[in-house]
Design a protein around this motif. Structure first.
Motif, mmCIF file in Angstrom:
data_model
loop_
_atom_site.group_PDB
_atom_site.id
_atom_site.type_symbol
_atom_site.label_atom_id
_atom_site.label_comp_id
_atom_site.label_asym_id
_atom_site.label_seq_id
_atom_site.Cartn_x
_atom_site.Cartn_y
_atom_site.Cartn_z
ATOM 1 N N ILE A 64 0.841 -1.187 0.000
ATOM 2 C CA ILE A 64 0.000 0.000 0.000
ATOM 3 C C ILE A 64 0.874 1.234 0.000
ATOM 4 C CG2 ILE A 64 -1.739 1.296 1.278
ATOM 5 C CD1 ILE A 64 -2.847 -1.239 2.311
ATOM 6 N N ALA A 110 2.467 6.174 6.238
ATOM 7 C CA ALA A 110 1.995 5.309 7.311
ATOM 8 C C ALA A 110 0.989 6.008 8.215
ATOM 9 C CB ALA A 110 3.173 4.803 8.118
ATOM 10 N N LEU A 135 0.909 -10.926 3.030
ATOM 11 C CA LEU A 135 2.180 -10.253 3.251
ATOM 12 C C LEU A 135 1.947 -8.778 2.950
ATOM 13 C CD1 LEU A 135 4.983 -11.052 4.096
ATOM 14 C CD2 LEU A 135 5.589 -11.360 1.719
ATOM 15 N N LEU A 136 2.058 -7.962 3.975
ATOM 16 C CA LEU A 136 1.660 -6.561 3.839
ATOM 17 C C LEU A 136 2.880 -5.655 3.918
ATOM 18 C CD1 LEU A 136 -0.909 -4.684 3.836
ATOM 19 C CD2 LEU A 136 -0.605 -4.558 6.299
ATOM 20 N N ARG A 137 2.904 -4.661 3.092
ATOM 21 C CA ARG A 137 4.013 -3.732 3.182
ATOM 22 C C ARG A 137 3.587 -2.348 2.751
ATOM 23 N NH1 ARG A 137 9.245 -5.691 2.571
ATOM 24 N NH2 ARG A 137 10.743 -4.056 2.238
ATOM 25 N N LEU A 138 4.056 -1.346 3.478
ATOM 26 C CA LEU A 138 3.799 0.032 3.090
ATOM 27 C C LEU A 138 4.968 0.514 2.244
ATOM 28 C CD1 LEU A 138 1.477 -0.131 4.876
ATOM 29 C CD2 LEU A 138 2.390 1.656 6.319
ATOM 30 N N ARG A 143 6.636 3.778 -0.356
ATOM 31 C CA ARG A 143 6.606 5.229 -0.485
ATOM 32 C C ARG A 143 6.082 5.674 -1.842
ATOM 33 N NH1 ARG A 143 9.718 5.479 3.736
ATOM 34 N NH2 ARG A 143 11.055 3.873 2.872
ATOM 35 N N GLU A 146 9.012 2.013 -5.856
ATOM 36 C CA GLU A 146 9.417 1.135 -4.764
ATOM 37 C C GLU A 146 8.551 -0.124 -4.767
ATOM 38 O OE1 GLU A 146 9.573 3.126 -0.974
ATOM 39 O OE2 GLU A 146 9.764 1.235 0.095
ATOM 40 N N TRP A 171 9.613 -10.009 -4.138
ATOM 41 C CA TRP A 171 8.732 -11.003 -3.535
ATOM 42 C C TRP A 171 8.528 -12.173 -4.478
ATOM 43 C CZ3 TRP A 171 4.153 -7.639 -1.221
ATOM 44 C CH2 TRP A 171 4.524 -7.219 0.068
ATOM 45 N N TRP A 172 8.231 -11.825 -5.722
ATOM 46 C CA TRP A 172 7.898 -12.855 -6.695
ATOM 47 C C TRP A 172 9.117 -13.714 -7.029
ATOM 48 C CZ3 TRP A 172 4.446 -15.824 -8.541
ATOM 49 C CH2 TRP A 172 4.593 -16.440 -9.781
ATOM 50 N N ARG A 173 10.226 -13.083 -7.331
ATOM 51 C CA ARG A 173 11.418 -13.861 -7.671
ATOM 52 C C ARG A 173 11.878 -14.668 -6.483
ATOM 53 N NH1 ARG A 173 13.564 -10.233 -12.261
ATOM 54 N NH2 ARG A 173 15.437 -11.490 -12.307
ATOM 55 N N GLY A 174 11.675 -14.136 -5.315
ATOM 56 C CA GLY A 174 12.099 -14.853 -4.120
ATOM 57 C C GLY A 174 11.076 -15.888 -3.689
ATOM 58 N N GLN A 221 8.315 -15.546 -2.455
ATOM 59 C CA GLN A 221 7.719 -15.232 -1.167
ATOM 60 C C GLN A 221 6.198 -15.248 -1.268
ATOM 61 O OE1 GLN A 221 10.356 -14.658 1.538
ATOM 62 N NE2 GLN A 221 9.482 -12.615 1.702
ATOM 63 N N ARG A 233 5.646 -8.641 -17.459
ATOM 64 C CA ARG A 233 7.023 -9.060 -17.698
ATOM 65 C C ARG A 233 7.389 -10.250 -16.807
ATOM 66 N NH1 ARG A 233 11.146 -7.158 -14.855
ATOM 67 N NH2 ARG A 233 10.028 -5.286 -14.221
ATOM 68 N N LEU A 234 6.938 -10.182 -15.552
ATOM 69 C CA LEU A 234 7.301 -11.240 -14.615
ATOM 70 C C LEU A 234 6.402 -12.467 -14.748
ATOM 71 C CD1 LEU A 234 7.866 -9.019 -11.472
ATOM 72 C CD2 LEU A 234 9.618 -10.227 -12.761
#
Lengths: 342, 342
Positions: free
Chosen positions: A70, A74, A102-105, A107, A111, A119-122, A124, A145-146
């Motif tokens: 998102i 914050a 899996l949530l992440r803020l 900027r 980013e 996340w995807w390549r790893g 996760q 692309r991914l």
DNA sequence: CACACTCCCTAAACCGTTTCATCCCAATAG
DNA sequence: CTATTGGGATGAAACGGTTTAGGGAGTGTG
């Protein structure tokens, strides 16, 4: 203190079978007799074993985590009923499939693109829910692309070839304006959300169009950052105009700002809805807790989140791309809208 | 369309080194010359490689995901400014360490224990933030048994040997009551949160004690589910009493209920603060958006979340257990509290 | 009795890292 | 000139599962 980790090997040994057999049993795959299967489950239960999800993921099976990034400061986030409600809707679907969020803020969009890619390549995550689309959003190209399963929460015109889940904001705005006009309002203002957001632009355009079609005597629009403070400021400057230039009705892009607007009106000695009508958006519980209660463009945000999650599962399991409209916000009149008392 | 995944082996080959070397470089470990290091990074950049976090986790290094399970009905959650604000505080710390939050809604503590255990054994998370402690909470024993790094958000009396982060609610309640008493109120009520929660019990006890010490003429307490509706209901029944039995001041356990209380008062024709004073808790933006503005026990929830996250990192890196009080909520008088007009 | 066909199950390869014992080699010490 | 040191790099063994080719034991057919 920790009991040394129990692995699939221990379970296999205890059940007197091979690792492969245990794996087959736990994935409900054919090729095992009922008896063996039972023996394996019994052994696992006795040992308190559950498959290690990390290992399972590495070995190439499905990932049961869904990503959500998102892009809001914050501090603002905590105040937006929308997101928490959306997230809780997402969760309600994930939970019943034993998936996590899996949530992440972040900027900014750049980013986010980096994050989603990592996340995807790893490995996760098994897929992502993308929100807050802008015009020419870089995430569309990145997801393609991914080859990453993704559901885009936003109007198809913004989300390109991605599978999308969206509300028809343009129609909703039009209905809001029509409703106010039908009540007799001729001078209507709109306090919009963040200008960079695609759906803000769409609402803005729809508002202009509606004002034109209905030949309103006055139509103002301002954009804000969605915060209550901004909503209060915007309302104050709108209501400070002298009567001919002052709107008799204001539409807000969320309900926090509408609540703020309500208190500004009170503070300025204006009666709601007699002197000015107020119409909120998203309709969280908040709208029913004010006095007067707030009329709103009502919208099942929780269900919206749930739909997004469900659609993502569809994409993950290989359904072709598609466009999934959810019900258009519907006008819910309450105490804050009425014909203008000239 | 996806370019076949590029792995550490490809990078190693391209840089003309072994896999081990690449690993050392990317983990900033000693034992590599600057030249090789640079060559490796260059190769990685050209190939667009980033370490696969799943594999990294499996191989036994630290996990950069933090767990958070919240035990509230999904629909209620969206309306609680507290949680979103708390989460955003947590996120703000996680983000700067490139960590993510694994979020899940659970139905009850038992389910949470199971979930946390699965997460931990599956190496899905490196540690967890535990919230909403009850008396004799099973998570204390579970966390110890698993040897899992954990920070408990709750009073040390509830969280046993776990490292805890907590606010001194008892003192805050006492101050709230003292403040109202100092204004001249003798009949004070409290609309509390969920009875099962440990901190609700502590607040309840502190309220009783304060009422006793101050020899109040009347002191009522009810518990709710924290929802605005419940707050409205509670307020309505409190204010329906005839004057000698009617409280002249009400303290709420969150701000949603206080907002609801405000509108109930208006609906019943009672003036705030003349006829009844209202005091909110947590003090989100909401308290400044009502009319009159709400006095509140003000509390930096965002900072609270950030502290919890920071403390968790301390636990993960091996700091001994500890008790970390954060600042006690502080009384912020606004427009909803005043001496009673008898 | 040989053959094919099932049905269960095993063994080994693999997923993409980290870790660690080990080796190589140049430089320094004795 | 040999012995010692130690930094730089390697290779193989984990980590805990999934997947698949194939082996052995039964059964049914010609």
């Amino acid at each position: 203190m920790t009991t040394s980790r129990v692995t699939i090997k221990d379970v296999a040994a205890r059940a007197g079978v091979s690792k492969g057999a245990v794996s087959l049993a736990f994935n409900h795959k054919p090729g095992l007799s009922e008896a063996t299967r039972d023996r394996i489950f019994a052994a696992a239960r006795e040992l308190g074993w559950a498959p290690n999800l990390t290992a399972r993921t590495l070995a190439g099976s499905r990932v049961d985590v869904v990503g959500l990034a998102i892009c809001r400061p914050a501090r603002l986030l905590g105040l937006e009923p929308f997101y928490m409600e959306f997230v809780s809707g997402v969760e309600s679907v994930l939970t019943e499939r034993s998936c996590s969020l899996l949530l992440r803020l972040v900027r900014n969009v750049e980013e986010e693109v980096g994050l989603q890619e990592a996340w995807w390549r790893g490995r996760q995550i098994g897929g992502s829910i993308l929100v807050d689309f802008q015009l020419g959003d870089p995430r569309v190209a990145a997801a393609e692309r991914l080859g990453m399963p993704v559901v885009a929460v936003g109007h198809p015109s913004l989300t390109g070839s991605l599978t999308s889940v969206w509300t028809d904001d343009a129609t909703a705005v039009t209905q809001a304006v029509r409703y106010l006009a039908a009540l007799g309002h001729r001078r209507i203002a709109r306090v919009g959300g963040a200008a960079a957001l695609g759906h803000t632009a769409m609402r803005t355009a729809a508002f202009d169009e509606a004002a034109r079609v209905l030949e309103l005597a006055g139509a103002w629009q301002v954009t804000t950052d969605y915060s209550g403070e901004a909503g209060a400021r915007a309302t104050r400057s709108l209501l400070m105009a002298t009567p001919p230039d002052r709107p008799t009705a204001i539409v807000y892009d969320n309900d926090i700002m509408a609540v703020a607007g309500l208190s500004v009106a009170a503070e300025m000695g204006l009666r709601v809805p007699d002197d000015v009508s107020l119409l909120a958006w998203d309709d969280s519980q908040l709208c029913r807790l004010t006095h007067p209660t707030l009329s709103a463009m009502s919208h099942d945000v929780h269900g919206f989140g749930a739909d997004a999650a469900r659609t993502l599962f569809g994409v993950i399991t290989g359904e072709g791309p598609g466009s999934h409209p959810v019900p258009t916000p519907v006008l819910t009149p309450r105490g804050s809208t009425a014909p203008p008392r000239v």
